[in-house]
Motif scaffolding. Structure first.
Motif, PDB file in Angstrom:
ATOM      1  N   ALA A  19       0.848  -1.196   0.000  1.00  0.00           N
ATOM      2  CA  ALA A  19       0.000   0.000   0.000  1.00  0.00           C
ATOM      3  C   ALA A  19       0.881   1.243   0.000  1.00  0.00           C
ATOM      4  O   ALA A  19       1.891   1.295   0.691  1.00  0.00           O
ATOM      5  CB  ALA A  19      -0.894  -0.007   1.229  1.00  0.00           C
ATOM      6  N   HIS A  20       0.522   2.221  -0.810  1.00  0.00           N
ATOM      7  CA  HIS A  20       1.284   3.467  -0.820  1.00  0.00           C
ATOM      8  C   HIS A  20       0.387   4.634  -1.226  1.00  0.00           C
ATOM      9  O   HIS A  20      -0.784   4.440  -1.530  1.00  0.00           O
ATOM     10  CB  HIS A  20       2.497   3.350  -1.743  1.00  0.00           C
ATOM     11  CG  HIS A  20       2.125   3.058  -3.172  1.00  0.00           C
ATOM     12  ND1 HIS A  20       1.715   1.828  -3.589  1.00  0.00           N
ATOM     13  CD2 HIS A  20       2.088   3.866  -4.257  1.00  0.00           C
ATOM     14  CE1 HIS A  20       1.458   1.872  -4.891  1.00  0.00           C
ATOM     15  NE2 HIS A  20       1.668   3.096  -5.318  1.00  0.00           N
ATOM     16  N   PRO A  24      -0.944   7.211   0.577  1.00  0.00           N
ATOM     17  CA  PRO A  24      -2.194   7.336   1.335  1.00  0.00           C
ATOM     18  C   PRO A  24      -2.709   8.775   1.393  1.00  0.00           C
ATOM     19  O   PRO A  24      -1.911   9.708   1.482  1.00  0.00           O
ATOM     20  CB  PRO A  24      -1.778   6.868   2.729  1.00  0.00           C
ATOM     21  CG  PRO A  24      -0.342   7.212   2.826  1.00  0.00           C
ATOM     22  CD  PRO A  24       0.230   7.090   1.446  1.00  0.00           C
ATOM     23  N   THR A  50      -8.659   6.122   5.020  1.00  0.00           N
ATOM     24  CA  THR A  50      -7.414   6.363   4.312  1.00  0.00           C
ATOM     25  C   THR A  50      -7.472   5.659   2.966  1.00  0.00           C
ATOM     26  O   THR A  50      -7.531   4.430   2.922  1.00  0.00           O
ATOM     27  CB  THR A  50      -6.226   5.830   5.152  1.00  0.00           C
ATOM     28  OG1 THR A  50      -6.298   6.421   6.443  1.00  0.00           O
ATOM     29  CG2 THR A  50      -4.899   6.173   4.514  1.00  0.00           C
ATOM     30  N   VAL A  76      -5.830   4.273  -0.298  1.00  0.00           N
ATOM     31  CA  VAL A  76      -4.471   3.820  -0.645  1.00  0.00           C
ATOM     32  C   VAL A  76      -4.453   3.157  -2.022  1.00  0.00           C
ATOM     33  O   VAL A  76      -5.480   2.719  -2.532  1.00  0.00           O
ATOM     34  CB  VAL A  76      -3.909   2.802   0.396  1.00  0.00           C
ATOM     35  CG1 VAL A  76      -3.500   3.480   1.669  1.00  0.00           C
ATOM     36  CG2 VAL A  76      -4.890   1.692   0.661  1.00  0.00           C
TER      37      VAL A  76
END
Lengths: 163, 104
Positions: free
Chosen positions: A57-58, A60, A149, A151
């Motif tokens: 995951a990146h 955010p 959030t 992502v």
């Protein structure tokens, strides 16, 4: 005496206005919710810290969706009767259900507009907005805020299929 | 400034923790909006004026939280939470809080 009739007529007028307009608006809102929910079904929202089965995951970002909603005159009256006997207050259940779904959809729409397909750690808060009058008869409404959030994942979002 | 509702920043490492940061704002409703909302109270449905007002207030609370985090030398706020409470008749408080951290 005449004044009493005028007052009664006014109340009945408000009740029927609340009933007919409120019902129509509720039906329309539900139809609108269903079509938007179907459209955004692929944007996954979970209350978990991470998406099961997906790694990397990146990027955010915090996404929020909020809505303020008010109950109609008829429902307020019907709920008032219900408070005498207790039990399920269906009038309030639908209004809060609509508000929550609307808030979650708005959050998803914000994420989707920026190309995100997953929202993790979703939280939903509900609060009552202060009445403008101290006797409790002023404007009272509910506010629902959904936030989470959004992502992106390095591996394609295909692993957990939503049924 | 990165804001997330998770405890960590996905894809990054937390190198330094600065502690709790918060921002809040109390907003009163506009009389005109209140009258319009009074009519809406008869037929029910969304109170668009209030939604906008609370959206603006939330942005304000978040920007106060962010400036507090910035002054501490943080570049991210993790575990952000929102809370709304009615402090007095006609006024609402919007509160945002989180943990200021440095990420890489």
């Amino acid at each position: 005496m005449i004044e009493g009739f005028i007052n009664l007529g006014f109340t009945l007028g408000l009740l029927s206005l609340g009933y007919f307009v409120g019902q129509t608006r509720e039906r329309r809102h539900y139809a609108n919710l269903r079509s938007r929910e179907a459209h955004l079904n692929h944007v996954m929202a979970v209350t978990l810290r991470e998406m099961p089965g997906l790694s990397g995951a990146h990027q955010p970002i915090l996404v929020t969706g909020a809505v303020c909603i008010s109950i109609d005159y008829f429902k307020r009256f019907a709920a008032g009767l219900r408070f005498l006997f207790g039990g399920r207050v269906a009038a309030y259940e639908t209004i809060i259900d609509r508000a929550r779904r609307e808030a979650i959809l708005r959050m998803k729409e914000v994420a989707y507009a920026q190309g995100y397909q997953a929202i993790i750690c979703v939280r939903v808060e509900t609060s009552r907005i202060a009445s403008s009058r101290n006797d409790g008869k002023g404007t009272a409404a509910m506010e629902v805020v959904a936030y989470g959030t959004a992502v992106r994942f390095t591996d394609a979002l295909s692993a957990p299929q939503s049924a | 400034m990165i804001l997330v509702s998770t405890e960590t920043v996905p894809g990054m490492d937390i190198t330094e923790v600065f502690g709790l940061v918060s921002g809040s704002t109390v907003r009163a409703k506009h009389i005109g909006r209140d009258i319009a909302a009074g009519f809406k109270n008869i037929v029910g449905g969304e109170l668009t004026g209030y939604t906008e007002l609370l959206g603006e207030s939330r942005k304000e609370a978040v920007s106060r939280m962010m400036s507090q985090a910035q002054s501490l030398g943080a570049n991210a706020v993790v575990n952000v939470r929102f809370a709304t409470s009615s402090v007095a008749a006609g006024a609402s408080e919007l509160f945002a809080y989180g943990t200021a951290v440095k990420v890489q």
